[in-house]
Design a protein around this motif. Structure first.
Motif, PDB file in Angstrom:
ATOM      1  N   GLU A  50       4.852  -0.131  11.412  1.00 46.76           N
ATOM      2  CA  GLU A  50       5.931  -1.111  11.516  1.00 46.76           C
ATOM      3  C   GLU A  50       6.527  -1.439  10.157  1.00 46.76           C
ATOM      4  O   GLU A  50       7.738  -1.394   9.965  1.00 46.76           O
ATOM      5  CB  GLU A  50       5.412  -2.397  12.170  1.00 46.76           C
ATOM      6  CG  GLU A  50       6.431  -3.506  12.261  1.00 46.76           C
ATOM      7  CD  GLU A  50       7.602  -3.191  13.175  1.00 46.76           C
ATOM      8  OE1 GLU A  50       8.663  -3.809  13.009  1.00 46.76           O
ATOM      9  OE2 GLU A  50       7.461  -2.311  14.050  1.00 46.76           O
ATOM     10  N   CYS A  51       5.677  -1.763   9.194  1.00 48.42           N
ATOM     11  CA  CYS A  51       6.187  -2.165   7.872  1.00 48.42           C
ATOM     12  C   CYS A  51       6.032  -1.063   6.833  1.00 48.42           C
ATOM     13  O   CYS A  51       6.451  -1.249   5.686  1.00 48.42           O
ATOM     14  CB  CYS A  51       5.483  -3.436   7.398  1.00 48.42           C
ATOM     15  SG  CYS A  51       3.727  -3.209   6.974  1.00 48.42           S
ATOM     16  N   GLU A  52       5.399   0.066   7.200  1.00 53.70           N
ATOM     17  CA  GLU A  52       5.221   1.207   6.298  1.00 53.70           C
ATOM     18  C   GLU A  52       4.517   0.814   5.011  1.00 53.70           C
ATOM     19  O   GLU A  52       4.890   1.227   3.915  1.00 53.70           O
ATOM     20  CB  GLU A  52       6.572   1.871   5.999  1.00 53.70           C
ATOM     21  CG  GLU A  52       7.240   2.417   7.244  1.00 53.70           C
ATOM     22  CD  GLU A  52       8.577   3.067   6.943  1.00 53.70           C
ATOM     23  OE1 GLU A  52       9.199   2.676   5.920  1.00 53.70           O
ATOM     24  OE2 GLU A  52       8.983   3.946   7.698  1.00 53.70           O
ATOM     25  N   GLY A  53       3.496  -0.024   5.165  1.00 53.11           N
ATOM     26  CA  GLY A  53       2.685  -0.402   4.019  1.00 53.11           C
ATOM     27  C   GLY A  53       3.204  -1.599   3.252  1.00 53.11           C
ATOM     28  O   GLY A  53       2.573  -2.035   2.285  1.00 53.11           O
ATOM     29  N   LEU A  54       4.326  -2.147   3.683  1.00 52.55           N
ATOM     30  CA  LEU A  54       4.902  -3.290   2.968  1.00 52.55           C
ATOM     31  C   LEU A  54       3.968  -4.498   2.990  1.00 52.55           C
ATOM     32  O   LEU A  54       3.842  -5.226   2.000  1.00 52.55           O
ATOM     33  CB  LEU A  54       6.255  -3.663   3.588  1.00 52.55           C
ATOM     34  CG  LEU A  54       7.028  -4.804   2.935  1.00 52.55           C
ATOM     35  CD1 LEU A  54       7.440  -4.428   1.520  1.00 52.55           C
ATOM     36  CD2 LEU A  54       8.253  -5.170   3.774  1.00 52.55           C
ATOM     37  N   LEU A  93       0.833  -1.202   0.000  1.00 49.94           N
ATOM     38  CA  LEU A  93       0.000   0.000   0.000  1.00 49.94           C
ATOM     39  C   LEU A  93       0.863   1.245   0.000  1.00 49.94           C
ATOM     40  O   LEU A  93       1.906   1.295   0.657  1.00 49.94           O
ATOM     41  CB  LEU A  93      -0.901   0.039   1.241  1.00 49.94           C
ATOM     42  CG  LEU A  93      -1.955  -1.062   1.407  1.00 49.94           C
ATOM     43  CD1 LEU A  93      -2.708  -0.838   2.722  1.00 49.94           C
ATOM     44  CD2 LEU A  93      -2.908  -1.076   0.234  1.00 49.94           C
ATOM     45  N   ALA A  94       0.410   2.265  -0.731  1.00 50.87           N
ATOM     46  CA  ALA A  94       0.966   3.601  -0.647  1.00 50.87           C
ATOM     47  C   ALA A  94       0.052   4.419   0.270  1.00 50.87           C
ATOM     48  O   ALA A  94      -1.105   4.035   0.511  1.00 50.87           O
ATOM     49  CB  ALA A  94       1.032   4.236  -2.040  1.00 50.87           C
ATOM     50  N   PRO A  95       0.515   5.542   0.806  1.00 44.65           N
ATOM     51  CA  PRO A  95      -0.344   6.335   1.713  1.00 44.65           C
ATOM     52  C   PRO A  95      -1.707   6.664   1.130  1.00 44.65           C
ATOM     53  O   PRO A  95      -2.723   6.660   1.840  1.00 44.65           O
ATOM     54  CB  PRO A  95       0.488   7.587   1.957  1.00 44.65           C
ATOM     55  CG  PRO A  95       1.910   7.127   1.809  1.00 44.65           C
ATOM     56  CD  PRO A  95       1.869   6.109   0.705  1.00 44.65           C
ATOM     57  N   GLU A  96      -1.765   6.904  -0.171  1.00 43.38           N
ATOM     58  CA  GLU A  96      -3.050   7.259  -0.775  1.00 43.38           C
ATOM     59  C   GLU A  96      -3.990   6.073  -0.937  1.00 43.38           C
ATOM     60  O   GLU A  96      -5.179   6.249  -1.252  1.00 43.38           O
ATOM     61  CB  GLU A  96      -2.826   7.923  -2.142  1.00 43.38           C
ATOM     62  CG  GLU A  96      -2.134   7.063  -3.175  1.00 43.38           C
ATOM     63  CD  GLU A  96      -0.621   7.213  -3.170  1.00 43.38           C
ATOM     64  OE1 GLU A  96       0.002   6.906  -4.192  1.00 43.38           O
ATOM     65  OE2 GLU A  96      -0.069   7.655  -2.125  1.00 43.38           O
ATOM     66  N   ASP A  97      -3.483   4.869  -0.736  1.00 41.26           N
ATOM     67  CA  ASP A  97      -4.310   3.672  -0.855  1.00 41.26           C
ATOM     68  C   ASP A  97      -4.998   3.292   0.458  1.00 41.26           C
ATOM     69  O   ASP A  97      -5.859   2.405   0.471  1.00 41.26           O
ATOM     70  CB  ASP A  97      -3.465   2.468  -1.319  1.00 41.26           C
ATOM     71  CG  ASP A  97      -2.855   2.686  -2.700  1.00 41.26           C
ATOM     72  OD1 ASP A  97      -3.535   3.288  -3.547  1.00 41.26           O
ATOM     73  OD2 ASP A  97      -1.706   2.252  -2.898  1.00 41.26           O
TER      74      ASP A  97
END
Length: 218
Positions: A165-169, A151-155
Protein backbone atom coordinates in the motif's frame (compact mmCIF):
# COMPACT_ATOMS: atom_id res chain seq x y z
CA UNK A 1 16.78 -1.40 9.40
CA UNK A 2 17.78 1.96 8.00
CA UNK A 3 15.38 4.85 8.61
CA UNK A 4 15.32 7.51 5.92
CA UNK A 5 12.72 10.14 6.72
CA UNK A 6 12.78 13.63 5.18
CA UNK A 7 10.69 16.75 5.68
CA UNK A 8 7.21 16.26 4.19
CA UNK A 9 6.55 19.84 3.09
CA UNK A 10 8.21 23.12 2.32
CA UNK A 11 6.51 26.24 3.70
CA UNK A 12 5.38 28.72 1.09
CA UNK A 13 7.62 31.77 0.94
CA UNK A 14 6.17 35.25 1.31
CA UNK A 15 5.63 36.98 -2.02
CA UNK A 16 7.89 40.07 -2.19
CA UNK A 17 5.89 43.27 -1.87
CA UNK A 18 2.54 41.50 -1.40
CA UNK A 19 2.03 42.60 2.18
CA UNK A 20 2.74 46.24 1.30
CA UNK A 21 0.41 46.05 -1.69
CA UNK A 22 -2.38 44.60 0.45
CA UNK A 23 -1.97 47.43 2.93
CA UNK A 24 -2.00 50.02 0.16
CA UNK A 25 -5.26 48.56 -1.18
CA UNK A 26 -6.70 48.41 2.33
CA UNK A 27 -5.90 52.06 2.99
CA UNK A 28 -7.61 53.01 -0.25
CA UNK A 29 -10.66 50.94 0.70
CA UNK A 30 -10.91 52.61 4.09
CA UNK A 31 -10.47 56.09 2.60
CA UNK A 32 -13.12 55.63 -0.11
CA UNK A 33 -15.52 54.00 2.35
CA UNK A 34 -15.09 56.87 4.82
CA UNK A 35 -15.82 59.39 2.07
CA UNK A 36 -18.96 57.47 1.07
CA UNK A 37 -20.25 57.28 4.63
CA UNK A 38 -19.68 60.98 5.19
CA UNK A 39 -21.90 61.61 2.17
CA UNK A 40 -24.66 59.25 3.30
CA UNK A 41 -24.55 59.80 7.08
CA UNK A 42 -22.52 62.94 7.86
CA UNK A 43 -20.63 62.74 11.13
CA UNK A 44 -22.18 59.43 12.20
CA UNK A 45 -19.50 56.94 11.17
CA UNK A 46 -16.92 56.35 13.90
CA UNK A 47 -13.30 56.95 12.87
CA UNK A 48 -11.31 53.84 12.10
CA UNK A 49 -7.70 53.05 11.24
CA UNK A 50 -6.66 50.15 9.07
CA UNK A 51 -5.76 47.19 11.33
CA UNK A 52 -2.14 46.15 11.52
CA UNK A 53 -3.04 42.60 10.49
CA UNK A 54 -5.36 41.65 7.60
CA UNK A 55 -8.25 39.19 7.82
CA UNK A 56 -7.89 35.59 6.68
CA UNK A 57 -10.63 35.35 4.07
CA UNK A 58 -10.16 31.80 2.74
CA UNK A 59 -8.28 28.77 4.05
CA UNK A 60 -6.88 27.54 0.78
CA UNK A 61 -3.31 26.81 -0.28
CA UNK A 62 -2.07 29.46 0.08
CA UNK A 63 -4.22 31.38 2.56
CA UNK A 64 -6.04 34.43 1.20
CA UNK A 65 -6.08 37.73 3.07
CA UNK A 66 -8.09 40.94 2.85
CA UNK A 67 -9.47 43.91 4.78
CA UNK A 68 -13.04 44.87 5.56
CA UNK A 69 -15.00 47.46 7.49
CA UNK A 70 -18.62 47.30 8.63
CA UNK A 71 -20.66 50.05 10.29
CA UNK A 72 -24.21 49.78 11.67
CA UNK A 73 -26.34 52.91 11.98
CA UNK A 74 -29.43 53.86 13.96
CA UNK A 75 -31.45 56.80 12.68
CA UNK A 76 -29.62 58.23 9.68
CA UNK A 77 -31.12 61.03 7.56
CA UNK A 78 -33.99 60.01 5.30
CA UNK A 79 -34.20 63.32 3.44
CA UNK A 80 -33.20 63.68 0.73
CA UNK A 81 -34.04 60.19 -0.49
CA UNK A 82 -31.17 58.02 0.91
CA UNK A 83 -31.45 55.44 -1.88
CA UNK A 84 -31.17 58.15 -4.54
CA UNK A 85 -28.27 59.67 -2.60
CA UNK A 86 -26.51 56.29 -2.46
CA UNK A 87 -27.06 55.73 -6.17
CA UNK A 88 -25.50 59.09 -6.90
CA UNK A 89 -22.55 58.40 -4.60
CA UNK A 90 -21.95 55.07 -6.40
CA UNK A 91 -22.09 56.58 -9.89
CA UNK A 92 -18.53 55.49 -10.63
CA UNK A 93 -19.14 51.91 -9.48
CA UNK A 94 -20.78 48.91 -11.08
CA UNK A 95 -23.84 48.18 -9.00
CA UNK A 96 -27.01 46.15 -8.54
CA UNK A 97 -29.98 46.51 -6.20
CA UNK A 98 -32.33 44.15 -4.38
CA UNK A 99 -35.32 44.52 -2.06
CA UNK A 100 -35.66 42.60 1.19
CA UNK A 101 -38.85 41.33 2.83
CA UNK A 102 -38.65 44.23 5.31
CA UNK A 103 -38.76 46.73 2.46
CA UNK A 104 -35.09 47.70 2.67
CA UNK A 105 -33.10 48.36 -0.45
CA UNK A 106 -29.71 46.65 -0.60
CA UNK A 107 -27.17 48.17 -2.95
CA UNK A 108 -24.19 46.08 -4.05
CA UNK A 109 -21.31 47.86 -5.76
CA UNK A 110 -17.83 46.90 -6.88
CA UNK A 111 -14.78 48.30 -8.66
CA UNK A 112 -10.98 47.95 -8.59
CA UNK A 113 -11.03 44.93 -6.28
CA UNK A 114 -13.37 46.57 -3.74
CA UNK A 115 -16.99 45.63 -2.94
CA UNK A 116 -19.61 47.59 -1.04
CA UNK A 117 -22.97 46.66 0.48
CA UNK A 118 -25.45 49.27 1.71
CA UNK A 119 -28.74 48.50 3.49
CA UNK A 120 -31.24 51.37 3.31
CA UNK A 121 -34.52 51.08 5.25
CA UNK A 122 -37.51 53.13 4.02
CA UNK A 123 -38.07 54.60 7.51
CA UNK A 124 -34.73 54.35 9.34
CA UNK A 125 -32.50 55.29 6.44
CA UNK A 126 -29.05 53.72 6.11
CA UNK A 127 -28.80 50.87 8.63
CA UNK A 128 -25.72 48.93 7.55
CA UNK A 129 -22.71 49.59 5.36
CA UNK A 130 -19.90 47.18 4.62
CA UNK A 131 -16.78 47.36 2.48
CA UNK A 132 -14.59 44.41 1.52
CA UNK A 133 -11.30 44.10 -0.28
CA UNK A 134 -10.76 41.41 -2.86
CA UNK A 135 -8.69 38.64 -1.21
CA UNK A 136 -5.07 38.18 -2.17
CA UNK A 137 -2.32 35.75 -1.27
CA UNK A 138 0.73 36.84 0.70
CA UNK A 139 2.65 33.60 0.25
CA UNK A 140 3.42 31.15 -2.50
CA UNK A 141 1.52 27.86 -2.22
CA UNK A 142 3.00 25.27 0.12
CA UNK A 143 4.71 22.52 -1.87
CA UNK A 144 4.17 19.11 -0.32
CA UNK A 145 6.89 16.60 -1.12
CA UNK A 146 6.42 12.87 -0.60
CA UNK A 147 8.83 11.79 2.15
CA UNK A 148 11.51 9.20 1.60
CA UNK A 149 10.31 5.68 2.49
CA UNK A 150 11.01 4.34 5.94
CA UNK A 151 12.19 1.08 4.39
CA UNK A 152 13.91 0.13 1.16
CA UNK A 153 13.39 -3.40 -0.27
CA UNK A 154 16.74 -4.51 1.12
CA UNK A 155 15.74 -3.41 4.62
CA UNK A 156 12.75 -5.77 4.84
CA UNK A 157 13.12 -8.52 7.43
CA UNK A 158 13.06 -12.19 6.44
CA UNK A 159 9.50 -13.43 6.25
CA UNK A 160 8.17 -9.97 5.53
CA UNK A 161 7.43 -8.00 2.37
CA UNK A 162 7.45 -4.32 1.57
CA UNK A 163 4.00 -2.93 2.31
CA UNK A 164 2.20 -2.93 -1.05
CA UNK A 165 0.00 0.00 0.00
CA UNK A 166 2.63 2.55 1.02
CA UNK A 167 5.65 0.87 -0.66
CA UNK A 168 7.74 1.13 2.46
CA UNK A 169 6.79 4.71 3.25
CA UNK A 170 5.39 3.78 6.66
CA UNK A 171 3.24 6.88 6.51
CA UNK A 172 -0.24 7.15 5.08
CA UNK A 173 0.16 7.29 1.32
CA UNK A 174 -2.86 9.55 0.89
CA UNK A 175 -1.72 12.43 3.14
CA UNK A 176 2.02 11.62 3.20
CA UNK A 177 2.04 11.58 6.97
CA UNK A 178 0.49 14.99 7.54
CA UNK A 179 -2.73 13.56 8.97
CA UNK A 180 -4.84 15.90 6.83
CA UNK A 181 -5.63 16.70 3.23
CA UNK A 182 -6.76 19.89 1.52
CA UNK A 183 -10.49 20.46 1.12
CA UNK A 184 -12.17 20.74 4.50
CA UNK A 185 -14.29 23.92 4.45
CA UNK A 186 -16.91 25.01 1.93
CA UNK A 187 -16.99 28.72 1.08
CA UNK A 188 -19.56 29.85 -1.45
CA UNK A 189 -19.44 26.61 -3.42
CA UNK A 190 -15.65 26.19 -3.14
CA UNK A 191 -14.15 23.56 -0.87
CA UNK A 192 -10.95 24.74 0.77
CA UNK A 193 -8.91 24.35 3.91
CA UNK A 194 -7.78 21.22 5.71
CA UNK A 195 -9.72 18.05 6.43
CA UNK A 196 -8.70 15.03 8.50
CA UNK A 197 -7.32 12.39 6.19
CA UNK A 198 -9.98 9.87 5.27
CA UNK A 199 -7.51 6.96 5.15
CA UNK A 200 -5.44 7.29 8.35
CA UNK A 201 -8.02 9.44 10.22
CA UNK A 202 -5.28 11.72 11.48
CA UNK A 203 -2.96 9.00 12.81
CA UNK A 204 -0.42 9.71 10.02
CA UNK A 205 0.60 6.02 9.83
CA UNK A 206 -0.12 3.75 6.91
CA UNK A 207 -3.36 1.93 7.88
CA UNK A 208 -2.15 -1.33 6.29
CA UNK A 209 1.27 -1.77 7.89
CA UNK A 210 0.57 0.45 10.93
CA UNK A 211 3.66 2.51 10.22
CA UNK A 212 6.10 -0.36 9.88
CA UNK A 213 6.65 -0.08 6.15
CA UNK A 214 6.49 -3.88 5.87
CA UNK A 215 4.07 -6.71 6.57
CA UNK A 216 4.30 -10.46 6.83
CA UNK A 217 4.75 -12.11 3.45
CA UNK A 218 1.65 -13.73 2.03
Amino acid sequence: MTARRSEGRMSGEEIPGAREELRRRGERLYAEFAELLETLAPGQAPPAALPDYPDITAFGNPLSFGHHRQVAFVGTPTEPDPVALARAALAGWQSTEERTESGSTVLHAWRDGMTLRLHVHPVRGLTLARADLEPMALHLPEVFVRPEPLLAPEDVRPGYELCPECEGLGLCDRCWGRGWTMGGITWGGRTEGRATCGDCHGSRACPFCRGAGERRAR
